[in-house]
Design a protein around this motif. Structure first.
Motif, PDB file in Angstrom:
ATOM      1  N   MET A  76       0.850  -1.206   0.000  1.00 10.88           N
ATOM      2  CA  MET A  76       0.000   0.000   0.000  1.00 10.88           C
ATOM      3  C   MET A  76       0.880   1.248   0.000  1.00 10.88           C
ATOM      4  O   MET A  76       1.794   1.381   0.796  1.00 10.88           O
ATOM      5  N   THR A  77       0.597   2.174  -0.927  1.00 12.47           N
ATOM      6  CA  THR A  77       1.384   3.396  -1.046  1.00 12.47           C
ATOM      7  C   THR A  77       1.086   4.340   0.107  1.00 12.47           C
ATOM      8  O   THR A  77      -0.073   4.555   0.478  1.00 12.47           O
ATOM      9  N   ALA A  78       2.138   4.913   0.681  1.00 10.36           N
ATOM     10  CA  ALA A  78       1.955   5.849   1.790  1.00 10.36           C
ATOM     11  C   ALA A  78       1.258   7.111   1.312  1.00 10.36           C
ATOM     12  O   ALA A  78       1.482   7.579   0.190  1.00 10.36           O
ATOM     13  N   GLU A  79       0.407   7.672   2.174  1.00 15.11           N
ATOM     14  CA  GLU A  79      -0.267   8.917   1.844  1.00 15.11           C
ATOM     15  C   GLU A  79       0.691  10.086   2.054  1.00 15.11           C
ATOM     16  O   GLU A  79       1.698   9.977   2.756  1.00 15.11           O
ATOM     17  N   THR A  80       0.348  11.218   1.430  1.00 16.90           N
ATOM     18  CA  THR A  80       1.206  12.404   1.491  1.00 16.90           C
ATOM     19  C   THR A  80       0.469  13.554   2.157  1.00 16.90           C
ATOM     20  O   THR A  80      -0.673  13.854   1.828  1.00 16.90           O
ATOM     21  N   VAL A  81       1.157  14.213   3.090  1.00 16.23           N
ATOM     22  CA  VAL A  81       0.594  15.369   3.784  1.00 16.23           C
ATOM     23  C   VAL A  81       1.423  16.602   3.457  1.00 16.23           C
ATOM     24  O   VAL A  81       2.654  16.549   3.447  1.00 16.23           O
ATOM     25  N   LEU A  82       0.752  17.702   3.159  1.00 20.53           N
ATOM     26  CA  LEU A  82       1.406  18.991   2.914  1.00 20.53           C
ATOM     27  C   LEU A  82       1.208  19.849   4.152  1.00 20.53           C
ATOM     28  O   LEU A  82       0.085  20.026   4.628  1.00 20.53           O
ATOM     29  N   ILE A  83       2.308  20.389   4.682  1.00 22.48           N
ATOM     30  CA  ILE A  83       2.266  21.195   5.898  1.00 22.48           C
ATOM     31  C   ILE A  83       2.893  22.558   5.626  1.00 22.48           C
ATOM     32  O   ILE A  83       4.064  22.637   5.246  1.00 22.48           O
ATOM     33  N   THR A  84       2.130  23.622   5.812  1.00 19.27           N
ATOM     34  CA  THR A  84       2.684  24.966   5.655  1.00 19.27           C
ATOM     35  C   THR A  84       3.194  25.458   7.009  1.00 19.27           C
ATOM     36  O   THR A  84       2.737  25.016   8.063  1.00 19.27           O
ATOM     37  N   GLY A  85       4.150  26.389   6.962  1.00 21.75           N
ATOM     38  CA  GLY A  85       4.765  26.852   8.200  1.00 21.75           C
ATOM     39  C   GLY A  85       5.434  25.699   8.915  1.00 21.75           C
ATOM     40  O   GLY A  85       5.338  25.552  10.142  1.00 21.75           O
ATOM     41  N   ALA A  86       6.150  24.868   8.141  1.00 18.55           N
ATOM     42  CA  ALA A  86       6.581  23.554   8.619  1.00 18.55           C
ATOM     43  C   ALA A  86       7.869  23.555   9.427  1.00 18.55           C
ATOM     44  O   ALA A  86       8.226  22.530  10.003  1.00 18.55           O
ATOM     45  N   THR A  87       8.595  24.660   9.481  1.00 14.21           N
ATOM     46  CA  THR A  87       9.918  24.625  10.103  1.00 14.21           C
ATOM     47  C   THR A  87       9.937  25.043  11.568  1.00 14.21           C
ATOM     48  O   THR A  87      10.961  24.896  12.230  1.00 14.21           O
ATOM     49  N   LYS A  88       8.831  25.553  12.063  1.00 10.27           N
ATOM     50  CA  LYS A  88       8.826  26.055  13.438  1.00 10.27           C
ATOM     51  C   LYS A  88       7.497  25.746  14.119  1.00 10.27           C
ATOM     52  O   LYS A  88       6.486  25.505  13.472  1.00 10.27           O
ATOM     53  N   GLY A  89       7.526  25.787  15.452  1.00  7.36           N
ATOM     54  CA  GLY A  89       6.305  25.736  16.238  1.00  7.36           C
ATOM     55  C   GLY A  89       5.428  24.529  15.972  1.00  7.36           C
ATOM     56  O   GLY A  89       5.895  23.392  15.859  1.00  7.36           O
ATOM     57  N   ILE A  90       4.124  24.772  15.871  1.00  5.40           N
ATOM     58  CA  ILE A  90       3.150  23.701  15.676  1.00  5.40           C
ATOM     59  C   ILE A  90       3.403  22.974  14.361  1.00  5.40           C
ATOM     60  O   ILE A  90       3.302  21.741  14.289  1.00  5.40           O
ATOM     61  N   GLY A  91       3.744  23.713  13.312  1.00 11.79           N
ATOM     62  CA  GLY A  91       4.003  23.095  12.016  1.00 11.79           C
ATOM     63  C   GLY A  91       5.141  22.096  12.071  1.00 11.79           C
ATOM     64  O   GLY A  91       5.069  20.999  11.500  1.00 11.79           O
ATOM     65  N   TYR A  92       6.209  22.466  12.765  1.00 12.22           N
ATOM     66  CA  TYR A  92       7.362  21.569  12.925  1.00 12.22           C
ATOM     67  C   TYR A  92       6.953  20.297  13.653  1.00 12.22           C
ATOM     68  O   TYR A  92       7.357  19.189  13.270  1.00 12.22           O
ATOM     69  N   GLU A  93       6.131  20.444  14.701  1.00 16.66           N
ATOM     70  CA  GLU A  93       5.687  19.271  15.444  1.00 16.66           C
ATOM     71  C   GLU A  93       4.770  18.396  14.600  1.00 16.66           C
ATOM     72  O   GLU A  93       4.798  17.166  14.722  1.00 16.66           O
ATOM     73  N   ASP A 119       0.180  13.942  -5.359  1.00 18.89           N
ATOM     74  CA  ASP A 119      -1.192  14.101  -4.900  1.00 18.89           C
ATOM     75  C   ASP A 119      -1.187  14.303  -3.394  1.00 18.89           C
ATOM     76  O   ASP A 119      -0.554  13.537  -2.660  1.00 18.89           O
ATOM     77  N   ILE A 120      -1.886  15.312  -2.935  1.00 20.41           N
ATOM     78  CA  ILE A 120      -1.942  15.611  -1.502  1.00 20.41           C
ATOM     79  C   ILE A 120      -3.169  14.932  -0.894  1.00 20.41           C
ATOM     80  O   ILE A 120      -4.305  15.201  -1.285  1.00 20.41           O
ATOM     81  N   ASP A 121      -2.927  14.051   0.058  1.00 20.48           N
ATOM     82  CA  ASP A 121      -4.007  13.359   0.754  1.00 20.48           C
ATOM     83  C   ASP A 121      -4.487  14.138   1.972  1.00 20.48           C
ATOM     84  O   ASP A 121      -5.656  14.068   2.335  1.00 20.48           O
ATOM     85  N   ILE A 122      -3.563  14.864   2.613  1.00 21.23           N
ATOM     86  CA  ILE A 122      -3.907  15.684   3.775  1.00 21.23           C
ATOM     87  C   ILE A 122      -3.227  17.040   3.643  1.00 21.23           C
ATOM     88  O   ILE A 122      -2.019  17.113   3.395  1.00 21.23           O
ATOM     89  N   LEU A 123      -4.002  18.103   3.804  1.00 16.53           N
ATOM     90  CA  LEU A 123      -3.474  19.472   3.776  1.00 16.53           C
ATOM     91  C   LEU A 123      -3.540  20.057   5.176  1.00 16.53           C
ATOM     92  O   LEU A 123      -4.615  20.092   5.795  1.00 16.53           O
ATOM     93  N   ILE A 124      -2.398  20.512   5.686  1.00 15.98           N
ATOM     94  CA  ILE A 124      -2.351  21.188   6.979  1.00 15.98           C
ATOM     95  C   ILE A 124      -1.996  22.655   6.733  1.00 15.98           C
ATOM     96  O   ILE A 124      -0.844  23.005   6.479  1.00 15.98           O
TER      97      ILE A 124
END
Length: 260
Positions: free
Chosen positions: A1-18, A81-86
């Motif tokens: 099964m292919t792993a899903e992909t999540v896109l995270i903005t503000g990803a380098t710090k704070g909540i996004g990093y976590e 393809d983005i499966d989850i957008l944060i």
């Protein structure tokens, strides 16, 4: 099964990093978006090494709508393809509206509302075509009432809350879920940058970003529409609507002024 992909903005710090670590721990591939290209690459290599997941990066300032378009074109060109957008990226100033740098505040409002909406629409279109996907927009407990001395920030987070609740209803039956995360004051670069002007009591009451990301992940997986970390925060958010708004606004100002 292919792993899903999540896109995270503000990803380098704070909540996004976590969030990057939480999703990597659950074997999701990642697309990380932030302004600092060097930090992004360092983070990507670390995540690949520790978790063995695939990590793509995109450096850009999302306060510009053209960056949102460029990001979407990048995803298409890479066949991702983005499966989850944060939608985590956000910013705001603390102070009286008439004293804040209005140019910076306009950029913050663009980031918090317009760019978030635009990216949500572009990714949601793709998700609806595939009949699956999840969207998590990060708002704040500031979204539930007027916030004097944080007037523009709080109002922008109210937009995120109501926008997400509305599209969650609109997307029913499409296979796409929309959720909104409303954390209280969290230990992030934004709040730490203001720490020198705040009381020690307030600093101690900051919630850890790891706890916020974990709560957000769990709520998203349970298909919750509104996710609020902590029982007391949930109670306060729900009780706001029971009181006269003028009282709430006055109380909120006094509460915020104790922090500055």
């Amino acid at each position: 099964m292919t792993a899903e992909t999540v896109l995270i903005t503000g990803a380098t710090k704070g909540i996004g990093y976590e969030f990057t670590k939480v999703f990597a721990e659950h074997c999701y591939n990642l697309v990380l978006v932030a302004r600092d290209s060097v930090l992004l690459e360092q983070q990507a290599e670390s995540l690949k090494k520790e978790y063995g997941v695939q990590v793509n990066t995109f450096a850009g300032d999302l306060s510009s709508h053209t960056t949102v378009e460029s990001l979407h074109r990048y995803l298409k060109s890479e066949g991702i393809d983005i499966d989850i957008l944060i939608n985590n990226a956000g910013a705001g100033g603390l102070g009286l509206m008439t004293e804040l740098d209005i140019q910076k505040e306009m950029e913050y409002l663009q980031l918090n509302m317009i760019s978030l909406t635009y990216l949500t629409r572009l990714i949601a279109d793709d998700m609806v075509k595939r009949k699956q996907g999840k969207i998590l927009n990060v708002a704040s407990t500031a979204a539930f009432q007027p916030t004097p001395r944080m007037s523009m920030y709080g109002a922008s987070k109210s937009y995120v809350l109501f926008f997400t609740e509305a599209i969650a209803e609109e997307l029913k039956g499409t296979g796409v879920q929309a959720s909104v995360l409303c954390p209280p004051s969290t230990k992030t670069p934004l709040t730490q940058g203001l720490a020198s002007t705040r009381t020690k009591i307030f600093i101690k009451n900051l919630i850890e970003p790891q706890a916020v990301a974990k709560c957000g992940f769990e709520g998203l997986m349970k298909n919750k529409t509104v996710i609020i970390p902590g029982f007391k925060n949930k109670l306060m958010a729900k009780s706001v609507g029971l009181l006269p708004r003028k009282w709430v606004t006055i109380y909120t100002r006094k509460l915020i002024e104790q922090k500055v």
